[in-house]
Scaffold this active site. Structure first.
Site, PDB file in Angstrom:
ATOM      1  N   ARG A  74      18.589 -93.107 -31.938  1.00 35.83           N
ATOM      2  CA  ARG A  74      19.021 -91.762 -30.843  1.00 35.83           C
ATOM      3  C   ARG A  74      19.361 -92.525 -29.573  1.00 35.83           C
ATOM      4  NH1 ARG A  74      14.831 -89.169 -28.058  1.00 35.83           N
ATOM      5  NH2 ARG A  74      15.368 -87.440 -26.238  1.00 35.83           N
ATOM      6  N   HIS A 118      20.166 -87.638 -20.565  1.00 34.16           N
ATOM      7  CA  HIS A 118      18.837 -88.110 -19.886  1.00 34.16           C
ATOM      8  C   HIS A 118      18.590 -88.481 -18.658  1.00 34.16           C
ATOM      9  CE1 HIS A 118      14.857 -90.056 -22.621  1.00 34.16           C
ATOM     10  NE2 HIS A 118      14.734 -90.789 -21.494  1.00 34.16           N
ATOM     11  N   GLU A 163      13.540 -83.836 -22.052  1.00 36.14           N
ATOM     12  CA  GLU A 163      12.539 -83.409 -20.783  1.00 36.14           C
ATOM     13  C   GLU A 163      13.135 -83.238 -19.890  1.00 36.14           C
ATOM     14  OE1 GLU A 163      10.482 -87.132 -20.921  1.00 36.14           O
ATOM     15  OE2 GLU A 163       9.661 -87.241 -22.899  1.00 36.14           O
ATOM     16  N   ASN A 297       8.702 -85.186 -27.172  1.00 34.96           N
ATOM     17  CA  ASN A 297       7.551 -86.448 -26.980  1.00 34.96           C
ATOM     18  C   ASN A 297       6.800 -86.319 -26.885  1.00 34.96           C
ATOM     19  OD1 ASN A 297      10.747 -87.518 -26.976  1.00 34.96           O
ATOM     20  ND2 ASN A 297      11.246 -87.170 -25.597  1.00 34.96           N
ATOM     21  N   TYR A 299       3.149 -88.282 -25.792  1.00 33.57           N
ATOM     22  CA  TYR A 299       2.693 -89.661 -25.902  1.00 33.57           C
ATOM     23  C   TYR A 299       1.536 -89.244 -25.134  1.00 33.57           C
ATOM     24  CZ  TYR A 299       6.780 -91.336 -24.245  1.00 33.57           C
ATOM     25  OH  TYR A 299       8.426 -92.209 -25.466  1.00 33.57           O
ATOM     26  N   GLU A 358      10.143 -88.609 -29.607  1.00 36.85           N
ATOM     27  CA  GLU A 358       9.635 -89.895 -28.801  1.00 36.85           C
ATOM     28  C   GLU A 358       8.536 -90.092 -28.935  1.00 36.85           C
ATOM     29  OE1 GLU A 358      10.383 -90.110 -24.485  1.00 36.85           O
ATOM     30  OE2 GLU A 358      12.350 -90.349 -25.303  1.00 36.85           O
TER      31      GLU A 358
HETATM   32  O1  IFM Z   1      10.711 -94.011 -20.695  1.00 35.77           O
HETATM   33  C1  IFM Z   1      10.285 -92.519 -21.172  1.00 35.77           C
HETATM   34  C2  IFM Z   1      11.994 -91.687 -21.417  1.00 35.77           C
HETATM   35  O2  IFM Z   1      13.333 -91.631 -20.566  1.00 35.77           O
HETATM   36  C3  IFM Z   1      11.078 -90.282 -21.177  1.00 35.77           C
HETATM   37  N1  IFM Z   1      10.096 -89.872 -22.102  1.00 35.77           N
HETATM   38  C4  IFM Z   1       8.845 -91.199 -22.178  1.00 35.77           C
HETATM   39  C5  IFM Z   1       9.172 -92.220 -22.211  1.00 35.77           C
HETATM   40  C6  IFM Z   1       7.979 -93.024 -20.695  1.00 35.77           C
HETATM   41  O3  IFM Z   1       7.984 -93.093 -19.727  1.00 35.77           O
END
Ligand code: IFM
Length: 454
Positions: A74, A118, A163, A297, A299, A358
């Site tokens: 990706r 992006h 995002e 995504n 985290y 992600e």
């Molecule tokens: O590096 C970023 C990415 O560009 C978008 N999502 C979160 C990642 C980590 O912060």
């Protein structure tokens, strides 16, 4: 018993974070070039001017990916490379880079997965009003058509935006990201126009694909950064605080995309606060295009409590720290919340195929004399999150793939090169790439999961 579709395993990157070559072959400045050139915006005044020099090292980088055994890669296109003025014709030299990249990937048996945006908006479009201006949504659809026309004969996976929360909230409300504006009203207008741009671009891609006989296997989607907001207690105040934060981070995107309406509680409050969503007749039908794919995504998550309202009348909320491990971004490591999130998505927003587009972590890596990083922490992060995602799949979620963020250490936006997310180390002095322990783990895990499915 019906067999589930096979999972796709991949790695992800984005244009400004790895490409470098910011003024080559007709690329014009993006908002990130301008932002980085503004003193005080990025740690140590760093920029994406060279980054991982991927623009010049692409074949070597694709060979490295092939060595990991991934199915799919990706990456994002730099809009100012493809359509330098943000309007008008495409730039053949800029497009040629992505042509070569796509061919190189396919020659190595790796599926190319394109993200159109992006975050590197052509500066010319920001000068004309940026995302708070409605016109940018139409420019985005024009750019999507150019990109699809050039690459759609070989690329079937198209993500419109990465995002949009970050583009709108960090770019126009807090000013922590490019273009660095601090204007809440502009930020919520940007949010609506980003989603409108998504819908228009999805239409343009599908129309192009049908007209060109390339619709077979086409998958159009969007990627959201979703973050569970867990109420600190069951008190009505904490429940309301978590609902508000969930609305701002999650529902404000999921509801229009998958239900064709903004959440009434949040839209109404925004109106009251002087930040209306500038919706015109017909916009929500455009935004709610059928979605083949919704990229998640993931985290971290957070625990939210009520707090006194601020002077500006915005609902007061506070994040309550948990006693759990944290990454170098100070993000709490909560893999179990990924399972909960995916279950919620399938329950409340059924329809699209879900991909983790992600997932990964920054840690304070310490390379040995050969540049090798024994990143047990990152390996653990990946292991527990892949386990969590697979658990959700076992429990009925239509999860189709997982992408590690990121293939390389790269330019981490306002943190510059200070935070490393890569499973492959990049020595920025020499541009040497060295797979870390986590890359070995990821390659082994991918091979194992694929063997189990075959
Ligand atoms: O590096 C970023 C990415 O560009 C978008 N999502 C979160 C990642 C980590 O912060």
């Amino acid at each position: 018993m019906e067999r589930k579709p096979k999972l796709l395993w991949g790695t992800a990157t984005s244009s400004y974070q790895i490409e470098g070559a910011v003024d080559e072959d007709g690329r014009t400045p993006s908002i990130w070039d301008t932002f980085c050139a503004t003193p005080g915006t990025v740690v140590a005044g760093e920029t994406g001017e060279i980054a991982c020099d991927h623009y010049h090292r692409m074949p070597e980088d694709v060979a490295l990916m092939a060595g990991l055994g991934i199915d799919v890669y990706r990456f994002s296109l730099a809009w100012p490379r493809v359509q330098p003025d943000g309007t008008g014709p495409g730039n053949p030299k800029g497009i040629a880079f992505y042509d070569r990249l796509v061919d190189e990937l396919l020659a190595r048996g790796i599926l190319p997965w394109i993200t159109l945006y992006h975050w590197d908006l052509p500066q010319a479009l920001e000068d004309a009003g940026g995302w708070p201006g409605r016109d940018t949504a139409y420019r985005f659809a024009e750019y999507a058509a150019i990109a699809h026309d050039a690459l759609g004969d070989r690329v079937r996976q198209w993500t419109t935006l990465n995002e949009p929360w970050c583009s709108a909230m960090l770019g126009y409300v807090s000013g922590r990201h490019a273009p660095g504006r601090r204007d809440a009203r502009a930020g919520f207008a940007a949010l609506h126009h980003l989603l409108l741009g998504h819908g228009l671009a999805a239409q343009a891609i599908r129309e192009g694909a049908h007209a060109g006989g390339r619709a077979d296997g086409l998958e159009v989607g969007i990627t959201l950064n979703l973050s569970p907001k867990i109420p600190a207690t069951a008190s009505p105040e904490d429940l309301a605080a978590a609902l508000w934060e969930d609305g701002l981070s999650n529902r404000l995107y999921l509801d229009p995309l998958l239900r064709g309406e903004y959440p009434a509680d949040i839209a109404g409050k925004l109106e009251e606060l002087g930040c209306p969503l500038p919706v015109r007749d017909g916009d929500l039908a455009i935004i709610a295009q059928p979605l083949d794919v919704l990229g998640v995504n993931y985290y971290s998550s957070s625990v939210v409590a009520a707090a006194p309202a601020g002077q500006n009348r915005w609902p007061g909320t506070a994040t309550i720290a948990r006693d759990v491990e944290r990454t170098a971004m100070d993000w709490e490591v909560t893999p179990e919340e990924l399972t909960h999130l995916l279950l919620r998505l399938e329950r409340e927003y059924p329809g699209p195929a879900w991909y983790i587009t992600e997932n990964g972590a920054a840690y304070a890596d310490e390379p040995d004399e050969n540049g090798y990083v024994d990143d047990v922490d990152r390996e653990n992060y990946l292991r527990t999150h892949i386990d969590a995602a697979l658990e959700a799949r076992e429990r009925g979620v239509n999860l189709r793939g997982y992408f590690a963020w990121s293939l390389f250490d790269n330019f981490e936006w306002s943190f510059g090169y200070d935070r490393r997310f890569g499973i492959v180390r990049v020595d920025y002095d020499t541009q040497k790439r060295t797979p870390k322990r986590s890359a070995r783990y990821f390659a082994e895990r991918v091979a194992r999961e694929k063997a189990l499915e075959s």
